[in-house]
Enzyme design. Structure first.
Site, short mmCIF file in Angstrom:
data_model
loop_
_atom_site.label_atom_id
_atom_site.label_comp_id
_atom_site.label_asym_id
_atom_site.label_seq_id
_atom_site.Cartn_x
_atom_site.Cartn_y
_atom_site.Cartn_z
N GLU A 166 0.81 -1.23 0.00
CA GLU A 166 0.00 0.00 0.00
C GLU A 166 0.85 1.27 0.00
O GLU A 166 0.71 2.14 0.86
CB GLU A 166 -0.99 -0.03 1.17
CG GLU A 166 -1.91 -1.23 1.09
CD GLU A 166 -2.85 -1.41 2.28
OE1 GLU A 166 -2.87 -0.53 3.18
OE2 GLU A 166 -3.55 -2.43 2.32
N ASN A 207 2.18 -4.81 -3.31
CA ASN A 207 0.80 -5.26 -3.06
C ASN A 207 -0.06 -4.06 -2.67
O ASN A 207 0.37 -3.20 -1.90
CB ASN A 207 0.83 -6.29 -1.92
CG ASN A 207 -0.48 -7.00 -1.69
OD1 ASN A 207 -1.02 -7.61 -2.61
ND2 ASN A 207 -0.99 -6.94 -0.47
N HIS A 243 -10.08 -6.42 -2.66
CA HIS A 243 -11.15 -6.20 -1.67
C HIS A 243 -12.24 -5.41 -2.39
O HIS A 243 -12.16 -4.18 -2.51
CB HIS A 243 -10.62 -5.39 -0.47
CG HIS A 243 -9.64 -6.11 0.37
ND1 HIS A 243 -9.95 -7.26 1.07
CD2 HIS A 243 -8.33 -5.85 0.65
CE1 HIS A 243 -8.89 -7.68 1.75
NE2 HIS A 243 -7.90 -6.84 1.50
N GLU A 272 -5.88 -10.86 -1.73
CA GLU A 272 -6.68 -10.67 -0.50
C GLU A 272 -8.17 -10.60 -0.84
O GLU A 272 -8.88 -9.71 -0.40
CB GLU A 272 -6.23 -9.40 0.23
CG GLU A 272 -4.75 -9.36 0.56
CD GLU A 272 -4.33 -8.14 1.37
OE1 GLU A 272 -5.21 -7.49 1.99
OE2 GLU A 272 -3.13 -7.83 1.38
N ASP A 274 -11.98 -10.56 -1.21
CA ASP A 274 -13.31 -10.69 -0.63
C ASP A 274 -14.23 -9.70 -1.34
O ASP A 274 -13.76 -8.72 -1.93
CB ASP A 274 -13.33 -10.50 0.90
CG ASP A 274 -12.59 -9.28 1.40
OD1 ASP A 274 -12.50 -8.27 0.66
OD2 ASP A 274 -12.10 -9.31 2.55
#
Length: 354
Positions: A166, A207, A243, A272, A274
């Protein structure tokens, strides 16, 4: 047409759920395929040369039904918190790898591979690092020591590292982290070089979230990756967290984005995943969620250098979403009772299973 197809798939998923109930699994040893059981998500992904994984966290490992499904359905694990800086260097120069080691040992017992997460991040830093001012030489030495100590500890035990996590804002400018403010943007290349020195064989990634679609933030990563590659900095991949949230729309340029990074000679992975929704969950929302899980899996399969997919834990029981996004949730392919949802069957379908 899309809505009709989605409803039909939802109905099919419910029927499959009723028929399959508790699905017998066993990806690491391909038990599903060898003994006539249903192939797992990992089994199906392996047919495409991909992995299919889940994050996990140490407190969850006392839940035996959860742990059993984690060990059987997936062939890759990412520690959600146990390898972050606050956990691994709680006092300056004093390292504690016990949480990460527990997950590495679990993965080894299940013949799963581990993704290291994460070496350099602005969040979840120990107080000793954030509560004082550093000169550039001081912080550079601290950063190098931390990166190399952790990478050396897990040398040969992880297949990839999220080295810097990030690093950019939504508009593509650098995030004003303690590392950026003190060391400038060069800290990213330094961290990659130091990690490579400590383990020359591990794959090194940058990432981030909200870089699934082509836009200012993913453009910033594309530009940086191109520059790093041109300078010979050891960068091997880009992790797209994925996400997603139903209310913000699907990233329709995902496949094109994966493809442009692959043209730079980089692997990509969905790290990651979801897909949250505003609660309560409805039949229509769950059907849309399933469609999105199918679409992002198909996008990864369409790009040769998209090497795998990792859910950010696999069950709503342990999702981070409700605590961080009040009123949202139901983001994962298994519900809080570890029962598969329509999204699970959509993943199977995308991977070529029943």
């Amino acid at each position: 047409m899309r809505k009709t197809a989605t409803r039909l798939r939802f109905a099919g998923a419910l029927a499959a759920a009723l028929m399959l109930g508790g699905i017998a699994t066993g990806p690491a040893a391909q038990a599903g395929e060898d003994h006539g059981k249903e192939p797992t998500l990992a089994d199906l992904a392996q047919r495409h040369g991909r992995y299919f994984g889940s994050a996990t966290d140490n407190p969850e490992l006392v839940d035996e039904p959860y742990k059993a499904l984690l060990g059987s359905e997936f062939d890759q694990i990412t520690p959600g918190n146990g390898m972050k800086w606050y956990a691994t260097e709680p006092q300056q120069g004093v390292f504690d790898f016990s949480q990460g080691d527990e997950i590495v040992n679990l993965a080894r017992a299940n013949r799963q591979k581990v993704r290291g997460h994460t070496l350099v991040w602005h969040s979840q830093l120990p107080g000793w690092l954030t509560e004082r001012e550093w000169t550039a030489p001081e912080l550079r030495a601290v950063l190098k020591k931390h990166v190399q100590a952790e990478v050396r500890h897990y040398r040969g035990k992880v297949f990839a590292w999220d080295v810097v996590n990030e690093a950019f804002n939504e508009d593509g400018t650098y995030r004003e982290s303690v590392f950026y403010k003190t060391l400038g943007p060069g800290y990213i290349a330094d961290a990659l070089r130091w990690a490579h020195q400590a383990d020359p064989r591990v794959k090194l990634y940058l990432n981030d979230y909200n870089i699934e679609a082509i836009g200012p933030k993913s453009d910033a990563y594309y530009k940086l990756a191109k520059e790093l590659k041109a300078k010979g900095v050891p960068l091997h991949g880009i992790g797209l967290q994925a996400h997603l949230a139903l209310q913000y729309g699907y990233p329709t340029t995902l496949e094109d984005n994966l493809r442009r990074f692959s043209r730079l000679g980089l692997d990509t992975s969905l790290t990651e995943v979801d897909i949250r929704m505003q609660l309560p969950a409805t039949e229509e929302k769950l059907a849309q969620q399933a469609e999105w899980y199918r679409d992002l899996t198909e996008a990864c399969l369409a790009v040769r250098r998209c090497v795998g997919i990792t859910l950010w834990d696999y069950t709503d029981k342990y999702s981070w979403i409700p605590a961080f996004f009040p009123g949202e949730g139901a983001a994962l392919p298994w519900d809080e009772q570890l029962a598969p949802k329509p999204a699970y069957f959509a993943l199977r379908e995308a991977l070529g299973g029943r």
